[in-house]
Design a protein around this motif. Structure first.
Motif, PDB file in Angstrom:
ATOM      1  N   CYS A 273       0.896  -0.865  -0.246  1.00 44.00           N
ATOM      2  CA  CYS A 273       0.110   0.124  -0.015  1.00 44.00           C
ATOM      3  C   CYS A 273       0.514   1.354  -0.113  1.00 44.00           C
ATOM      4  CB  CYS A 273      -1.272   0.125   0.893  1.00 44.00           C
ATOM      5  SG  CYS A 273      -1.683   1.349   0.985  1.00 44.00           S
ATOM      6  N   GLY A 274       1.839   1.123   0.815  1.00 41.77           N
ATOM      7  CA  GLY A 274       2.783   1.910   1.056  1.00 41.77           C
ATOM      8  C   GLY A 274       3.308   2.686  -0.484  1.00 41.77           C
ATOM      9  N   SER A 277      -0.015   2.937  -3.396  1.00 50.38           N
ATOM     10  CA  SER A 277      -1.261   3.645  -3.327  1.00 50.38           C
ATOM     11  C   SER A 277      -0.497   5.343  -3.539  1.00 50.38           C
ATOM     12  CB  SER A 277      -1.522   4.319  -1.735  1.00 50.38           C
ATOM     13  OG  SER A 277      -2.262   4.810  -1.877  1.00 50.38           O
ATOM     14  N   ALA A 279      -3.026   7.843  -3.278  1.00 48.70           N
ATOM     15  CA  ALA A 279      -4.044   8.305  -2.002  1.00 48.70           C
ATOM     16  C   ALA A 279      -3.461   9.363  -1.233  1.00 48.70           C
ATOM     17  CB  ALA A 279      -4.961   7.773  -1.310  1.00 48.70           C
ATOM     18  N   SER A 280      -3.486  10.495  -0.893  1.00 49.07           N
ATOM     19  CA  SER A 280      -3.314  11.849  -0.447  1.00 49.07           C
ATOM     20  C   SER A 280      -4.112  12.098   1.132  1.00 49.07           C
ATOM     21  CB  SER A 280      -3.184  13.097  -1.177  1.00 49.07           C
ATOM     22  OG  SER A 280      -4.266  13.759  -1.720  1.00 49.07           O
ATOM     23  N   ARG A 282      -5.001  11.902   4.212  1.00 49.64           N
ATOM     24  CA  ARG A 282      -4.063  11.474   5.512  1.00 49.64           C
ATOM     25  C   ARG A 282      -5.063  11.796   6.520  1.00 49.64           C
ATOM     26  NH1 ARG A 282      -2.092   9.267   2.286  1.00 49.64           N
ATOM     27  NH2 ARG A 282       0.141   8.630   1.964  1.00 49.64           N
ATOM     28  N   VAL A 287      -8.777   4.671   6.678  1.00 48.75           N
ATOM     29  CA  VAL A 287      -7.883   4.982   5.581  1.00 48.75           C
ATOM     30  C   VAL A 287      -7.207   5.963   5.529  1.00 48.75           C
ATOM     31  CG1 VAL A 287      -7.661   5.416   2.889  1.00 48.75           C
ATOM     32  CG2 VAL A 287     -10.001   5.030   4.302  1.00 48.75           C
ATOM     33  N   GLY A 288      -7.244   7.115   6.596  1.00 48.89           N
ATOM     34  CA  GLY A 288      -5.829   8.125   6.792  1.00 48.89           C
ATOM     35  C   GLY A 288      -5.662   7.228   7.681  1.00 48.89           C
ATOM     36  N   LEU A 291      -2.960   4.370   5.903  1.00 52.60           N
ATOM     37  CA  LEU A 291      -2.230   5.055   5.154  1.00 52.60           C
ATOM     38  C   LEU A 291      -0.997   5.835   5.596  1.00 52.60           C
ATOM     39  CD1 LEU A 291      -4.511   7.063   2.264  1.00 52.60           C
ATOM     40  CD2 LEU A 291      -3.308   5.103   2.292  1.00 52.60           C
ATOM     41  N   ALA A 294       0.710   2.488   6.298  1.00 46.35           N
ATOM     42  CA  ALA A 294       2.093   2.560   4.352  1.00 46.35           C
ATOM     43  C   ALA A 294       3.058   3.331   4.956  1.00 46.35           C
ATOM     44  CB  ALA A 294       0.620   2.385   4.499  1.00 46.35           C
ATOM     45  N   ASP A 295       3.159   4.509   4.966  1.00 49.05           N
ATOM     46  CA  ASP A 295       3.555   5.494   4.648  1.00 49.05           C
ATOM     47  C   ASP A 295       5.080   5.647   5.957  1.00 49.05           C
ATOM     48  OD1 ASP A 295       2.711   6.196   2.972  1.00 49.05           O
ATOM     49  OD2 ASP A 295       1.872   8.429   3.651  1.00 49.05           O
TER      50      ASP A 295
END
Length: 422
Positions: A273-274, A277, A279-280, A282, A287-288, A291, A294-295
């Motif tokens: 995912c990291g 993905s 997607a921005s 957070r 979901v946020g 993410l 994952a980051d």
């Protein structure tokens, strides 16, 4: 008279003291700091060390298993700290807590001791939570949580949130409360000083209530779990209750290999995912949070994954990254393998272990709090007590799954580990 015999009359009292100490010492130190007796990070570490040492003093006996685990832990810790060039003992503490309190639970003379410990802890948490909710100004006069976390070095003045006042940064829900919105934005922390641990604690009480259908005061225990989760507006705690119930239902149908692979699969999914993905978002939703975790994981260098990086990175919101940084991939996998393959006391104890595995694996996605002694002490004690209680009436060995080459090995799925639980 042997040392073990000499300790026997005090075993239950010592266990309850250690558990209550783990539950309450942060609140006690916060109160002292609030009324003008300064507290430092060393004070907190010293208090925690005393509690763990008390647990170890009544947990260790002539069994070789725990001593071998402690020796392996010490050797691994020394190796990692040397490679890391650090003297921070946090990793040792993280690994000592499960060993100490699990073995303390194994030596509980009666499973009803664990019942009483869980119920007493639940009542204390609810009583303090109701006091905090009903008389917040008075609570804040006794417990200035922000000042305490600054004093112990885990928070800076720049992190003070004007919205929460003297409460922890997550003590007020900035958006709408999820559970019973009419209760308002205040998230009750009780003795834990922050609401995340309160929600986790509620899930632990719920799991024990499911495991112990014949427990005296079971309905009251469920009530304590519900009140704690609701007052803390703990979304994870509510989800965890559903997850652990499902895990208990499915436990005897699933092989052990699946439970060992579960955190590996989650970590792999977060890494993918990291990396993939785009997607921005957070924001503070499911979901946020995924993410963000994952980051953090994908930003770790190879040294960080192996646990030998000297750099300190904020990973409190990503438990899997915390495990990699503090314990390392090899150490983390070894510890989880030990947890999954340890001898099982009964079929019901296996169901409880699966519930605990589910709780830990899910919580590590969003937090490093499985390592907090405030909740981990009771969790590991209850798990040890379940294994130490032996076979419950109506349970059979055939109900406990085993994957080759461990088929039929209820008493010792890994013969070399048989001394750890007995």
């Amino acid at each position: 008279m042997t040392a073990v015999d000499a300790r026997a009359p005090y075993q239950s009292r010592a266990a309850h003291c250690a558990l209550m100490g783990a539950l309450l010492f942060n609140a006690g130190l916060c109160c002292l700091n609030t009324v003008g007796l300064p507290v430092t990070g060393g004070t907190v570490a010293g208090a925690e060390a005393c509690i763990v040492m008390l647990a170890l003093a009544f947990a260790l006996d002539a069994r070789a298993g725990p001593w071998l685990v402690l020796a392996a832990l010490a050797a691994y810790a020394i190796l990692i700290l040397v490679l890391r060039g650090s003297t921070d003992p946090k990793m040792i503490r993280d690994l000592l807590i499960p060993v100490a309190f699990y073995n303390l639970g194994l030596r509980a003379p009666d499973i009803r001791d664990a019942d009483r410990a869980a119920l007493a802890a639940g009542l204390v948490v609810v009583a303090m939570g109701v006091f905090e909710y009903a008389a917040l100004p008075v609570y804040e006069q006794c417990f200035n949580i922000v000042r305490y976390y600054i004093a112990r070095g885990t928070m800076t003045a720049a992190e003070i949130n004007g919205l929460t006042g003297s409460l922890f940064v997550s003590g007020v829900r900035p958006d709408a409360r999820t559970i019973l919105p009419f209760l308002g934005p205040h998230r009750v922390s009780s003795v834990f000083l922050e609401p995340v641990s309160a929600g986790n604690f509620g899930a632990i009480l719920f799991a024990w209530g499911l495991y112990r259908p014949g427990m005296r005061g079971r309905a009251l225990l469920f009530g304590c779990a519900a009140v704690t989760i609701i007052l803390a507006d703990a979304r994870f705690g509510a989800v965890a209750c559903v997850a652990v119930a499902a895990a208990m239902l499915a436990a005897h149908r699933l092989p052990r290999l699946l439970w060992f692979a579960l955190p590996c699969a989650i970590l792999l999914a977060l890494a993918i995912c990291g990396f993939e993905s785009t997607a921005s978002d957070r924001t503070n939703n499911f979901v946020g949070r995924l993410l963000v975790a994952a980051d953090i994981i994908t930003a770790l260098p190879v040294e960080g994954v192996l646990g030998i990086s000297p750099e300190k990175v904020f990973v409190s919101d990503a438990g899997y990254a915390y495990v990699l940084l503090q314990i390392g991939l090899v150490g983390g996998l070894a510890a989880w393998l030990l947890f999954v393959l340890m001898p099982i006391g009964s079929a019901d104890a296996w169901r409880l272990r699966c519930a605990v595995a589910t709780y830990i694996c899910l919580l590590l996605v969003i937090s490093d709090s499985p390592f907090s002694i405030k909740t981990a002490a009771l969790l590991w004690f209850l798990l040890g007590a379940a294994d130490g209680a032996g076979e419950d009436p109506g349970c059979s060995e055939e109900e406990v799954p085993a994957s080759p080459p461990y088929a039929g090995a209820l008493a010792s799925p890994w013969p070399g580990l048989s001394g750890i639980a007995r």
